[in-house]
Design an enzyme around this catalytic site. Sequence first.
Site, short mmCIF file in Angstrom:
data_model
loop_
_atom_site.label_atom_id
_atom_site.label_comp_id
_atom_site.label_asym_id
_atom_site.label_seq_id
_atom_site.Cartn_x
_atom_site.Cartn_y
_atom_site.Cartn_z
N GLU A 280 11.54 8.16 4.92
CA GLU A 280 11.03 6.82 4.64
C GLU A 280 10.39 6.81 3.26
O GLU A 280 9.60 7.70 2.94
CB GLU A 280 10.00 6.40 5.69
CG GLU A 280 9.33 5.05 5.42
CD GLU A 280 8.31 4.68 6.48
OE1 GLU A 280 8.51 5.06 7.66
OE2 GLU A 280 7.29 4.04 6.14
N GLU A 285 3.09 -0.64 -0.21
CA GLU A 285 2.41 -1.22 0.94
C GLU A 285 0.95 -1.46 0.56
O GLU A 285 0.39 -0.75 -0.27
CB GLU A 285 2.55 -0.36 2.20
CG GLU A 285 2.07 1.06 2.08
CD GLU A 285 2.37 1.87 3.34
OE1 GLU A 285 2.59 1.28 4.42
OE2 GLU A 285 2.38 3.11 3.25
#
Length: 402
Positions: A280, A285
């Site tokens: 990932e 974020e």
Amino acid sequence: MKLIINACFVTLVAATICFWGCTNEDDGSPEDRNLPTISVLDLVISEGDIDQTIQLELNLSGDHQANAVVKFAGVSVTAVSPDDLEILTSGGQLVFAPGESKKFIQIKVIGDELREAKEVFQIKFYNPSNVKLSNDVVNITIEDDDNNTSGLVIPSGGYSTPTTYAGYNLAWADEFDGTTLNTAFWTYEAGAGGWGNNELQYYREDNTSIVDGHLVITAKKQNFGSSNYTSSRLVTKGKKAFKFGRIDIRAALPEGQGLWPALWMLGTNIDAVSWPSCGEIDIMELTGNLPNRVLGTVHYGANVAQHQYITNAKYLSGTDNFQDEFHVFSLNWVADKIEFLVDDVVFHTITPASLNGAQYPFNKTFFFVFNVAVGGTLPGNPDNTTPFPQNMIVDYVRVFQQ
């Protein structure tokens, strides 16, 4: 004599035609006598965000000593059953017993938050028995009241990146210039809970809009299913995937305790090897309680028990935050190296050596994931200081490859 006979025959035939043509045919309508009358008015309703049940009222006026019966059926015009509405009253027939003056047809209107044109559905009444109809067709108009973008302010300024780079070709881009999301690129993922992160939102297609050349994902405080919040999650899985290159995503982010927007990637082999073995890459974020900070992170590991991650933060200076204007979140991604950038400044680098001997899963194809989570293990839950709705606004995503 022959001419006279023919003339008489023609006269007789013409008279016969006139007799039959002038006779009132039985069209199934009741005789025009002193019958009670059913009347019903057109309806105009607001669609709403969730399903609702409405009642179409029929009124009977006048005395009736026998059952008054009328049949009915739905007719699609621009609204379609069952996508837009559904007739719940079964049987297709209403019976007014002696003394009854009201009947109702129950209709479920399907609520959503998609921006749509006004839609029309009809109820057709026919074969009345012991009763007359004031009108045999009723129009039900569904007014669209959806507006994900009420109060939306799209920043006018901020950082931007070029459309070309020396030594690179533009492999793919979405500039979000249409009126709806391009489903040749993106798929909506729907469901609750965030698939393992203890998130609070229910992901829905309805929380995605395209506004003036921007993708807008809206997080709302809204009950849906068993969730108290709604949002959207989009993936390019099975449609667009990439290995290496320069990736630029220009976006403005939401803020508030419990908000968790992310622009990230997953390995295309996720269905075969599961997470985190697929790898990932979190290009960006943010936790809404720190609106001036974004994180760049990689996740890896042979299985969930061996899951590890490496992260680093990029802060804006002074009172600046990632909501007030656009910033560009980028990767420089080559074999055995990933650089994370904000506004062309590298703030985090990953190589195989960074993983301390663990398998390096980042030299293969990945697809994109864009979402706004509400609550969860990283940001915590919203509180009474969290403003809703909140929007992540994406101006473009571009992939350049050599």
